[in-house]
Enzyme design. Structure first.
Site, short mmCIF file in Angstrom:
data_model
loop_
_atom_site.label_atom_id
_atom_site.label_comp_id
_atom_site.label_asym_id
_atom_site.label_seq_id
_atom_site.Cartn_x
_atom_site.Cartn_y
_atom_site.Cartn_z
N ASP A 1 0.89 -1.15 0.00
CA ASP A 1 0.00 0.00 0.00
C ASP A 1 0.94 1.21 0.00
O ASP A 1 2.03 1.12 0.53
CB ASP A 1 -0.84 -0.05 1.28
CG ASP A 1 -1.57 1.26 1.51
OD1 ASP A 1 -2.15 1.76 0.54
OD2 ASP A 1 -1.56 1.75 2.64
N LYS A 2 0.53 2.32 -0.61
CA LYS A 2 1.45 3.45 -0.67
C LYS A 2 1.47 4.26 0.63
O LYS A 2 2.49 4.36 1.30
CB LYS A 2 1.08 4.40 -1.82
CG LYS A 2 1.94 5.67 -1.83
CD LYS A 2 1.49 6.67 -2.88
CE LYS A 2 0.23 7.40 -2.49
NZ LYS A 2 0.45 8.45 -1.46
N THR A 3 0.31 4.84 0.97
CA THR A 3 0.27 5.80 2.07
C THR A 3 0.64 5.16 3.39
O THR A 3 -0.02 4.21 3.81
CB THR A 3 -1.13 6.42 2.18
OG1 THR A 3 -1.54 6.78 0.86
CG2 THR A 3 -1.11 7.64 3.06
N THR B 1 -2.82 1.55 -4.38
CA THR B 1 -3.14 2.71 -3.57
C THR B 1 -4.50 3.28 -3.91
O THR B 1 -4.98 3.13 -5.03
CB THR B 1 -2.05 3.80 -3.73
OG1 THR B 1 -2.41 4.94 -2.97
CG2 THR B 1 -1.88 4.21 -5.19
N LYS C 1 -8.86 -3.72 -4.12
CA LYS C 1 -7.55 -4.26 -3.69
C LYS C 1 -7.67 -5.76 -3.49
O LYS C 1 -6.80 -6.53 -3.88
CB LYS C 1 -7.09 -3.60 -2.38
CG LYS C 1 -6.58 -2.19 -2.54
CD LYS C 1 -5.92 -1.70 -1.27
CE LYS C 1 -5.46 -0.26 -1.43
NZ LYS C 1 -4.81 0.28 -0.26
N ASP D 1 -1.40 -0.53 5.93
CA ASP D 1 -1.60 -0.04 7.30
C ASP D 1 -2.99 0.52 7.57
O ASP D 1 -3.24 1.00 8.65
CB ASP D 1 -0.56 1.05 7.60
CG ASP D 1 -0.88 2.34 6.85
OD1 ASP D 1 -1.58 2.26 5.82
OD2 ASP D 1 -0.45 3.41 7.31
N ASP E 1 -6.91 -1.57 3.77
CA ASP E 1 -6.08 -2.72 3.38
C ASP E 1 -6.54 -4.00 4.05
O ASP E 1 -6.09 -5.08 3.68
CB ASP E 1 -4.61 -2.49 3.79
CG ASP E 1 -4.07 -1.20 3.19
OD1 ASP E 1 -4.32 -0.97 2.01
OD2 ASP E 1 -3.42 -0.43 3.92
#
Length: 690
Positions: free
Chosen positions: A372-374, A526, A554, A573, A577
């Site tokens: 995941d990006k953020t 993301t 996702k 996080d 997710d």
């Protein structure tokens, strides 16, 4: 346990009843686990105490230590003590034996059950006058070691998941319902119906899925969408229950409540993905199953063979008991738990919490890892990357100082970043008067007699403000080009621009490189927009990226990879997710994230350092190697010992008595235990990567 009491007050409406029910089921499971651990512990200590007098009274032990200690009826005392340990300490194995046979799946419990029963029955028979030697001491030590093994094993399995409780806790329970004459009353969420209107104050959680009918505010949906910036919500826009309202108050028309609500659907997804996962069975059980079959057949075959060869029943029984005792998959029973117990505590010291052993052992099989990006590859917080004045009137520092002073009372992430940067540079911020802020417009305030505004690009367009291009146009492409720009106006004239960025973590570069070196495909998923995702992906040289994904998308991506035969790890996080973490073959939650992510993941990284993922995979590999070594030892030893115990080399004078069998078995267990202690955490992986 609670299920019965649940139904007695089922006049609750269905939704609340359902949640409550799930809740208690989960709670029971964890409680049940704890009780079993306590039970094994207690049985172990009691049995151990009873073992000491048994050892003292055993002729075999006396012979080894070279002393005599006999008194009238000492056999009967031995019998009584042995029986106590057999029934009390052996109880879990005897009930296990019964269950396994009922389910037609003989395994470890069957073997232990049969071995201790044969040993007990035979010893009891000798006390009652049959020819032969008792082996009560082997019986009791056998039970002690088994209890210890099971206790260690259960302690090392981290308690059942609390994820659903955590998720349920995120859903508000009450809402402020609007009455006819715009009065409000607090009502339980369950009582709301679609079409009702609720009022949401600044800083509160939005209680339901619905549509804004009045008001305007920025809502932080990061927990659901993963989008790092709060989104502006105004009339006609949809909001999701459980997300956090920002600085305005909203009136929301209810659309979905209870089972239908988005967060509840996420809860269901997580629940299903977890149900699937828990069925993963351990290799040890399979090997133990075959050992059991082999031991039982060999044991009885041995008995029959010796009796038919004209040997006494005592001799044949002794051979049979030796086979059972020696095959007892002790070493095998401990081969995995000891490595696991060791690796779990070692991981914890290195910032990894393992919640699902199977997944941890499987980390070596990962072929694709999705980040995941953020908050995972990026910090998830804005940091000021550039502050640039466009007139000679103000220096860059003065510009930051005024902007931070204007933003000092706002809660917006951009404001927080500006104020933090000012504090970081140890600036004293001047007093701001007449502060006002409106979503989408920005903030304005009077500072030291000047009107200071901090606005977004939208404001410039709306008010047709021409922005001077500074001569020293910064053409170098920003390394972390995921930036957000704000503009500072002083007395309605352009003064400067400030760039902020959700920065890519330093460690992300090394981590991606190390993972690729392991031959793992690295991609990013993301909720953020295409442009931001592309830039992060290019900067980090990822194999692929997928932008603008909602939680269920996702989840679908993960399934898609799995259908292509990939073994997928997911690292994230946020609540967004959680479904993907639960569905992935290995779900890794990064520490700073929400509890929910942590609760649905198999493995939790306490720090949010992507490099830890590399350490984790390396450690998973070495843990697996240790287990295999222990397997080979534990089973290899059986291959040699079983024929000897059965008396294959009887003519050559080589015979393993049940006593010697038990000693050999204990020895193999000790070797396995020592080998488990030799496990080390891969430090070199970390240092190479840095």
């Amino acid at each position: 346990m609670h299920a019965h009491s649940d139904s007695s007050h089922s006049h609750h409406n269905h939704d609340s009843h359902h949640n409550h029910h799930d809740h208690s089921k989960h709670h029971d499971h964890t409680e049940h686990h704890r009780m079993m651990i306590r039970d094994f512990r207690q049985r172990f200590w009691v049995s151990l105490l009873l073992t000491l007098p048994v050892l003292l009274l055993s002729p075999m032990v006396q012979g080894l230590l070279g002393f005599q200690f006999q008194f009238p009826f000492s056999d009967w005392v031995l019998f009584a003590l042995g029986a106590a340990v057999y029934f009390y300490g052996g109880w879990p194995f005897l009930t296990g034996l019964k269950n396994e046979l009922q389910n037609k799946a003989p395994g470890m419990m069957t073997l232990i059950g049969v071995a201790i029963t044969v040993a007990f029955a035979y010893s009891a028979a000798t006390v009652l006058g049959m020819e032969g030697k008792t082996f009560f001491w082997e019986l009791v030590t056998l039970i002690d070691i088994m209890l210890l093994g099971h206790w260690i094993e259960m302690r090392s399995v981290i308690n059942a998941s609390k994820s659903l409780q955590t998720l349920v806790a995120m859903l508000p329970t009450k809402a402020r319902k609007l009455g006819q004459d715009s009065t409000t009353e607090d009502v339980p969420i369950d009582e709301l119906k679609p079409g009702d209107q609720v009022r949401v104050q600044p800083g509160e959680k939005i209680p339901v899925d619905g549509e804004v009918v009045e008001g305007k505010s920025s809502v932080n949906e990061a927990m659901v969408t993963g989008e790092s910036k709060p989104t502006t919500k105004e009339t006609g826009q949809k909001v999701i229950g459980g997300t956090l309202n920002g600085n305005g108050s909203l009136t929301v028309a209810v659309q979905q409540v209870g089972e239908q609500a988005y967060l509840n659907k996420v809860i269901q997804m997580v629940h299903q993905a977890q149900e699937k996962k828990s069925k993963a069975q351990n290799l040890a059980d399979r090997i133990a199953f075959w050992l059991t079959i082999i031991a039982l057949t060999t044991g009885f075959a041995t008995l029959v063979a010796w009796v038919s060869l004209g040997q006494t029943l005592v001799f044949a029984l002794e051979r049979m008991a030796s086979v059972m005792v020696i095959t007892c998959p002790h070493a095998l029973g401990l081969a995995v738990p000891l490595v696991v117990a060791n690796s779990i505590s070692m991981s914890a010291r290195n910032g990894l919490l393992i919640r699902n052993r199977t997944a941890f052992e499987d980390t070596r099989r990962i072929t694709t890892i999705a980040f995941d990006k953020t908050g995972t590859l990026t910090r998830g917080t804005f940091g000021v990357t550039q502050c640039q004045s466009v007139t000679d009137e103000w220096s860059d520092d003065e510009l930051l100082k005024l902007a931070a002073a204007a933003e000092a009372r706002s809660e917006h992430p951009i404001a927080v970043a500006l104020v933090e940067e000012a504090h970081h540079q140890e600036m004293t911020l001047p007093e701001a008067k007449d502060f006002s802020s409106s979503p989408g417009e920005g903030v304005k305030a009077q500072i030291e007699g000047k009107k200071v505004q901090v606005v977004g690009p939208g404001y410039l367009q709306a008010h047709r403000i021409r922005w001077p291009q500074p001569d020293q146009q910064n053409t170098s492409e920003n390394k972390h080009a995921t930036e957000t720009r704000v503009f500072v106006l002083i007395d309605d004239r352009p003064a400067g621009r400030i760039a902020m960025d959700d920065e890519i973590r330093e460690d992300a570069f090394a981590a991606v490189k190390a993972l690729k070196a392991m031959g793992i495909r690295v991609c990013m998923m993301t909720g953020d927009n295409e442009e931001v995702a592309r830039k992060v992906s290019e900067t980090l040289q990822l194999d692929a990226y997928y932008a603008g994904l909602l939680p269920d998308q996702k989840l679908e991506k993960i399934h898609e990879f799995q259908q292509q035969g990939e073994f997928v790890a997911m690292t994230g996080d946020g609540i967004n997710d959680a479904p993907a973490l639960a569905a992935a073959d290995v779900g890794i939650a990064v520490g700073s994230g929400t509890d929910v992510a942590a609760e649905t993941a198999d493995i939790i990284l306490i720090d949010s350092n992507p490099l830890s993922v590399v350490g984790l995979i390396g450690f998973g590999q070495s843990t697996h190697q240790k287990m295999i070594q222990n397997f080979v030892w534990a089973t290899g030893y059986n291959v040699v010992a079983i024929p000897l115990a059965a008396g294959v080399l009887y003519q050559q004078g080589i015979l393993i008595s049940p006593a010697l069998g038990a000693i050999l078995m204990s020895l193999s267990t000790v070797i396995v235990a020592i080998n488990a202690q030799l496990l080390t955490f891969p430090k070199e992986k970390q240092s190479q990567a840095n």
